[in-house]
Scaffold this active site. Structure first.
Site, PDB file in Angstrom:
ATOM      1  N   HIS A   1       7.592  -7.829  -4.109  1.00 60.42           N
ATOM      2  CA  HIS A   1       6.232  -8.138  -4.571  1.00 60.42           C
ATOM      3  C   HIS A   1       6.202  -9.465  -5.341  1.00 60.42           C
ATOM      4  CE1 HIS A   1       4.182  -4.404  -3.460  1.00 60.42           C
ATOM      5  NE2 HIS A   1       5.400  -3.890  -3.550  1.00 60.42           N
TER       6      HIS A   1
ATOM      7  N   GLY B   1       0.835  -1.195   0.000  1.00 65.44           N
ATOM      8  CA  GLY B   1       0.000   0.000   0.000  1.00 65.44           C
ATOM      9  C   GLY B   1       0.866   1.239   0.000  1.00 65.44           C
TER      10      GLY B   1
ATOM     11  N   LYS C   1     -10.850 -11.791 -15.422  1.00 68.57           N
ATOM     12  CA  LYS C   1     -10.989 -11.959 -16.879  1.00 68.57           C
ATOM     13  C   LYS C   1     -10.310 -13.237 -17.389  1.00 68.57           C
ATOM     14  CE  LYS C   1     -12.419  -9.772 -20.625  1.00 68.57           C
ATOM     15  NZ  LYS C   1     -13.686  -9.008 -20.687  1.00 68.57           N
TER      16      LYS C   1
ATOM     17  N   GLU D   1       3.740 -10.990  -6.445  1.00 67.74           N
ATOM     18  CA  GLU D   1       2.601 -11.063  -7.365  1.00 67.74           C
ATOM     19  C   GLU D   1       2.888 -10.515  -8.758  1.00 67.74           C
ATOM     20  OE1 GLU D   1       2.994  -9.183  -4.760  1.00 67.74           O
ATOM     21  OE2 GLU D   1       2.097  -7.199  -4.930  1.00 67.74           O
TER      22      GLU D   1
ATOM     23  N   ASP E   1     -17.493 -11.666 -21.903  1.00 69.55           N
ATOM     24  CA  ASP E   1     -18.183 -11.879 -20.633  1.00 69.55           C
ATOM     25  C   ASP E   1     -19.627 -12.343 -20.838  1.00 69.55           C
ATOM     26  OD1 ASP E   1     -15.822 -10.943 -19.660  1.00 69.55           O
ATOM     27  OD2 ASP E   1     -16.571  -8.944 -19.186  1.00 69.55           O
TER      28      ASP E   1
ATOM     29  N   CYS F   1       5.230  -6.248   1.545  1.00 66.73           N
ATOM     30  CA  CYS F   1       5.588  -4.823   1.513  1.00 66.73           C
ATOM     31  C   CYS F   1       4.929  -4.064   2.673  1.00 66.73           C
ATOM     32  CB  CYS F   1       5.233  -4.247   0.147  1.00 66.73           C
ATOM     33  SG  CYS F   1       6.076  -2.696  -0.171  1.00 66.73           S
ATOM     34  N   TYR F   2       3.929  -3.245   2.417  1.00 69.29           N
ATOM     35  CA  TYR F   2       3.276  -2.554   3.545  1.00 69.29           C
ATOM     36  C   TYR F   2       2.756  -3.582   4.550  1.00 69.29           C
ATOM     37  CZ  TYR F   2       0.237   0.598   6.195  1.00 69.29           C
ATOM     38  OH  TYR F   2      -0.353   1.323   7.201  1.00 69.29           O
TER      39      TYR F   2
END
Ligand code: XMP
Length: 517
Positions: free
Chosen positions: A172, A54, A372, A174, A230, A81-82
Site C-alpha cells: 500500500h 479492497g 480536511k 498510500e 470548515d 493490492c486488490y
C-alpha cells in the site's frame, strides 16, 4: 479543467488516503465507487486510473470487477493490492486465494531500480519499508507483465506491463508506513500519466472565486459560521469572491471554548470586514438546557434551537438566495456511499438541516471537493490565523456534551478554564497541532473530597481526554508525558476554583468513544 486522476474504490479502508496522496502531489484526483457509470467517470477526461485495495477475493461470488472502460481507455492504470489481483485475474494471470493474511511491514527489493515508478526513491540493499495488508496474492503474472520488485513473501510485490502502461503493487503506497509511497504515487501521476502539478491552493482559490461569482451573480448569500475550520474557510473564500453579498451569522450559544467567540468576531468582522451578524443567544440556550442531563436530549435541543435562531436572523436579512455551507469531500464521499454508490447525494449540514419549507435556498458549497488538510491549506492561503486554521475538531453541541450532568454558566466557565489550561500546555509542548487529534477537558457530575492547605474541600472533578487517530472512527489515548500531565493537574486545581481533582482517561475507542457523552 485540471489534469485528473480517478481512483476507483474497491472498499479498502485506505481508499481516501490514495486520493489525498495524489493531491499532495498537486494533481487533482477524485474517488468513485467501481460501480459508478462509465459516462460519469469519463466526463472527467482522466489522465489515469488507480484501482484501490479492497476486502474481497477475486474468487468471491459477486466480487467487485474491473469495468471495461478502464482498459478500453488506453490510459495508464495502477492497481494496488486488490487492484493488482483484479488486473492479473482479468488479463490472464493467476491469483492464489489464501485464508492467511500478510499484514504489516515488509522490505521491498527493487528488481528494476531504474524503473520510472521508483524514480527519486533512495534505496539500500536492506530494502524499502512498505506496508502489506492482503490475503490473496498474484501467483503467476499475466502475459506481458514482468516483475519489477519483490519482498520475502511476495515474488511479485510490484509488476508492470510497460507497453500498455499497467502497473501493479501488492503493498500500500498510500499509507505512511510505506515511507516512500507518496513518491511512488507522484511518479505514477506525473511521469507515467503526464499530469501537471496544477492542483495548488492559489489555483483552487482563483477557480472557486470565479465559480462562486458565476453561480451567485448578484444574489445574496447567508452562511452559518460555527467557529470551526470548515465554515471559517468557506466564509473567507466566499467573501473574497462576492464581498458584501455574503452575510455570515454566528450564534454564540455560550458552549464554545475559551476565547473562541471573541476570536470569530475579531477575525471576520474586524479583520476581514465581513458582514457578520453575531447573535448573543447565551441566555436563551442556558434557559433551554436548565435541568437537562441526557446527552441525546441536549444534542436534539441544541440543534433545533440553532435552526430556529438561524431562521429568525436570516428572515431579518430580507431576500436571500443562497445558503453557503462548509461541506467537505469526506462528507460527500460518505453520504454517496450510504445511498446508491453512484448517487451524488448532498449531505445537509447537521446544523441547518431543518429549515422550514418556505426557506429553500440554493446551496453554495465551495469546499465540497477538498479534504480536511486541503481546507487548512486554503485557510492559510486566504489569510486566516493559525488558531482557526489548525483548530481541532469540535462537536456541534459544543461544551454541552463535555459538561456532564447539569449545564449552568458557572460549570461551563469552570470547564472552559480547565480546558484552556490543558490545551495551552499542549500547545506549548507542540502537541496540539501534531501529536493529538483531539484533546479536551470534561467536567464530571461527581464531587470528591480533597485537602488544600488545612482545609477539607468537596469539589468537582475534571477528566482530561487526549486521543490520536486518523479517522475518528477508532482512536487510541495519547501517551502524554507524565510531567506535562502533572503540570496541567496542578494548574487546574490551583487556578480553577471549584475543581479539586484531575484524572486522565486511558480508554481507547472502541470500547470507549472520544467524547464522554
Ligand atoms: P465519538 O465521541 O463518537 O466522536 O467517538 C467521534 C467524533 O465526532 C465528534 N462528535 C460530534 N460532532 N456533533 C458533532 O458535530 C455531535 O453531536 C458529535 N458527537 C461527537 C467528536 O468530537 C469526535 O471528533
Amino acid at each position: 479543467m485540471h489534469d485528473t486522476i480517478i481512483v476507483l474504490d474497491y472498499g479498502s479502508q485506505y481508499s481516501q488516503l490514495i486520493a489525498r496522496r495524489v493531491r499532495e502531489a498537486n494533481v487533482y484526483c477524485e474517488l468513485y465507487s467501481w460501480r459508478t457509470p462509465a459516462a460519469k467517470i469519463l466526463s472527467h477526461n482522466p489522465k489515469g486510473f488507480i484501482l484501490s485495495g479492497g476486502p474481497n477475493s477475486v474468487y468471491d461470488e459477486g466480487a467487485p470487477t474491473l469495468p471495461d472502460y478502464v482498459l478500453e481507455s488506453g490510459l495508464p492504470v495502477l492497481g494496488i493490492c486488490y487492484g493488482m489481483q483484479l488486473l492479473a485475474h482479468k488479463l490472464g494471470g493467476r491469483v492464489a486465494s489464501s485464508q492467511a493474511r500478510e499484514y504489516g511491514r515488509a522490505l521491498l527489493h527493487l528488481d528494476s531500480p531504474d524503473h520510472p515508478l521508483f524514480a527519486h526513491m533512495p534505496h539500500s540493499a536492506e530494502g524499502l519499508p512498505v506496508w502489506m495488508s492482503h490475503g490473496d496474492k498474484v501467483e503467476a503474472l499475466a502475459p506481458h507483465f514482468r516483475p519489477i520488485a519483490h519482498s520475502d513473501n511476495a515474488p511479485f510485490a510490484a509488476a508492470a506491463d510497460e507497453q500498455r502502461r499497467y502497473y501493479t503493487v501488492q503493498f500500500h503506497p498510500e499509507v505512511v508506513h510505506t515511507e516512500q509511497g507518496t513518491q511512488l504515487l507522484s511518479n505514477f501521476v506525473h511521469t507515467i500519466c503526464g499530469c501537471h502539478a496544477d492542483w495548488t491552493p492559489a489555483n483552487f482559490i482563483e477557480e472557486q472565486v470565479a465559480a462562486i461569482r458565476a453561480q451567485v451573480g448578484n444574489g445574496r448569500v447567508v452562511l452559518g459560521l460555527s467557529g470551526g475550520v470548515d465554515s471559517a474557510v468557506a466564509a473567507a473564500l466566499i467573501h473574497r469572491a462576492i464581498g458584501d453579498q455574503l452575510t455570515s451569522v454566528f450564534v454564540d450559544h455560550g458552549l464554545l471554548r475559551w476565547g473562541e467567540a471573541e476570536q470569530v468576531v475579531d477575525t471576520f468582522q474586524d479583520r476581514f470586514g465581513m458582514n457578520l451578524v453575531a447573535v448573543n443567544a447565551i441566555e436563551e440556550y442556558l434557559d433551554m438546557l436548565a435541568g437537562i442531563t441526557d446527552p441525546e436530549r441536549k444534542r436534539k435541543l441544541i440543534g433545533e434551537k440553532f435552526v430556529r435562531i438561524f431562521e429568525r436572523e436570516a428572515r431579518k436579512l430580507g431576500q436571500i438566495d443562497f445558503l453557503a455551507q462548509g461541506t467537505i469531500y469526506p462528507d460527500v464521499i460518505e453520504s454517496a456511499a450510504k445511498d446508491r454508490p453512484e448517487a451524488h447525494t448532498i449531505k445537509t449540514h447537521h446544523n441547518v438541516g431543518g429549515l422550514p419549507d418556505d426557506m429553500q435556498f440554493q446551496l453554495v458549497e465551495p469546499l465540497r471537493w477538498l479534504f480536511k488538510d486541503e481546507v487548512r491549506r486554503m485557510g492559510t492561503a486566504l489569510g486566516l490565523p493559525d488558531e482557526i486554521v489548525w483548530r481541532q475538531p469540535f462537536p456541534g453541541p459544543g461544551l454541552a456534551i463535555r459538561c456532564l450532568g447539569e449545564i449552568t454558566w458557572e460549570r461551563l466557565e469552570k470547564l472552559r478554564k480547565a480546558d484552556a489550561i490543558f490545551t495551552s500546555e499542549l500547545a506549548a509542548a507542540g502537541l496540539l497541532r501534531w501529536g493529538t487529534a483531539q484533546a479536551f477537558a470534561v467536567l464530571l457530575p461527581v464531587k470528591s473530597v480533597g485537602v488544600m492547605g488545612d482545609q477539607r474541600t468537596y469539589d468537582e472533578v475534571v477528566a482530561l481526554r487526549a486521543v490520536t487517530t486518523d479517522d475518528f472512527m477508532t482512536a487510541d489515548w495519547a501517551r502524554l508525558d507524565l510531567d506535562l500531565l502533572a503540570r496541567v493537574s496542578r494548574r487546574i486545581v490551583n487556578e480553577v476554583k471549584g475543581i479539586n481533582r484531575v484524572t486522565y482517561d486511558i480508554t481507547s475507542k472502541p470500547p470507549g468513544t472520544i467524547e464522554w457523552e
